[in-house]
Design an enzyme around this catalytic site. Structure first.
Site, mmCIF file in Angstrom:
data_model
loop_
_atom_site.group_PDB
_atom_site.id
_atom_site.type_symbol
_atom_site.label_atom_id
_atom_site.label_comp_id
_atom_site.label_asym_id
_atom_site.label_seq_id
_atom_site.Cartn_x
_atom_site.Cartn_y
_atom_site.Cartn_z
ATOM 1 N N HIS A 18 12.477 -2.604 3.058
ATOM 2 C CA HIS A 18 11.872 -1.359 3.528
ATOM 3 C C HIS A 18 12.851 -0.233 3.226
ATOM 4 C CE1 HIS A 18 8.611 -3.300 5.702
ATOM 5 N NE2 HIS A 18 9.507 -4.207 6.060
ATOM 6 N N ASP A 31 0.263 -15.961 6.029
ATOM 7 C CA ASP A 31 -0.133 -17.352 5.804
ATOM 8 C C ASP A 31 0.036 -17.748 4.341
ATOM 9 O OD1 ASP A 31 -0.720 -17.567 8.476
ATOM 10 O OD2 ASP A 31 -2.895 -17.433 8.219
ATOM 11 N N PRO A 81 0.801 -1.227 0.000
ATOM 12 C CA PRO A 81 0.000 0.000 0.000
ATOM 13 C C PRO A 81 0.834 1.278 0.000
ATOM 14 C CG PRO A 81 -0.820 -1.529 1.649
ATOM 15 C CD PRO A 81 0.450 -2.103 1.111
ATOM 16 N N SER A 84 12.923 2.698 4.747
ATOM 17 C CA SER A 84 13.359 3.277 6.018
ATOM 18 C C SER A 84 13.723 2.155 6.986
ATOM 19 C CB SER A 84 12.250 4.148 6.615
ATOM 20 O OG SER A 84 11.159 3.338 7.016
ATOM 21 N N TYR A 142 10.911 8.821 2.594
ATOM 22 C CA TYR A 142 11.044 7.940 1.427
ATOM 23 C C TYR A 142 11.809 8.542 0.257
ATOM 24 C CZ TYR A 142 7.511 5.539 4.120
ATOM 25 O OH TYR A 142 6.829 4.924 5.139
ATOM 26 N N ALA A 186 2.277 -0.996 4.610
ATOM 27 C CA ALA A 186 1.323 -1.073 5.723
ATOM 28 C C ALA A 186 0.833 -2.490 6.014
ATOM 29 C CB ALA A 186 0.130 -0.156 5.458
ATOM 30 N N GLU A 221 12.243 -9.449 2.484
ATOM 31 C CA GLU A 221 11.473 -8.255 2.806
ATOM 32 C C GLU A 221 12.363 -7.030 2.698
ATOM 33 O OE1 GLU A 221 8.869 -6.679 6.589
ATOM 34 O OE2 GLU A 221 8.724 -8.789 6.012
ATOM 35 N N ARG A 267 5.102 11.046 -1.569
ATOM 36 C CA ARG A 267 4.686 10.639 -0.230
ATOM 37 C C ARG A 267 5.831 10.803 0.754
ATOM 38 N NH1 ARG A 267 4.637 4.800 1.969
ATOM 39 N NH2 ARG A 267 3.439 5.056 3.865
#
Length: 148
Positions: free
Chosen positions: A101, A88, A10, A103, A23, A78, A99, A18
């Site tokens: 990110h 799951d 999201p 930040s 970011y 998010a 994963e 944004r």
């Protein structure tokens, strides 16, 4: 050829506009171009998919499995807060998952519930988190193939 599926969670399509203090100013289109160039330079196929919807993300991950992707790199954004169904799904498809990110989420007091199913996580390096995450996935897949 190795195939990596990159899922953007999201609000990631709004990059560049944004919260630039967190970011940066790189747009989603610019980031996509960087990642596709990385794929070309490193000889793997990359598909990038953006969604704001957890059910859509889940459906697309199952489809990625059926399409023969070798691994998943994702910025869950998010989804990291309450993405139990997504977690799951990642367990069910059993594709390696890295994963990413932009930040440092730990520094921001955030915890990802998806991280427990990840091979690893890269966070805090801005857009370079993606390139580092893709490199990590490639190395993981190479190591896995060598052991098989």
């Amino acid at each position: 050829m190795t195939k990596i599926f990159l899922l953007q969670g999201p609000n990631m399509s709004f990059l560049g506009r944004r919260q630039p203090e967190i970011y940066g100013t790189t747009t989603a289109a610019e980031l996509d171009a960087m990642m596709l160039e990385h794929a070309k330079a490193n000889g793997y196929a990359l598909e990038i998919f953006y969604t704001h919807s957890e059910p859509v993300a889940i459906e697309r991950l199952y489809q990625a499995l059926d399409e023969g992707f070798d691994g998943v790199v994702m910025n869950p954004a998010a989804f990291l807060f309450a993405g139990y169904a997504l977690r799951d799904c990642l367990r069910a498809i059993q594709l390696p998952y890295v994963e990413v990110h932009m930040s440092n989420i730990e520094k921001r007091g955030l915890h990802s519930i998806l991280a427990e199913v990840a091979v690893g996580m890269v966070a805090g390096f801005g857009v370079n988190s993606y390139l580092l995450g893709l490199d990590a996935m490639l190395r993981h897949l190479g190591g896995r193939a060598a052991r098989a």
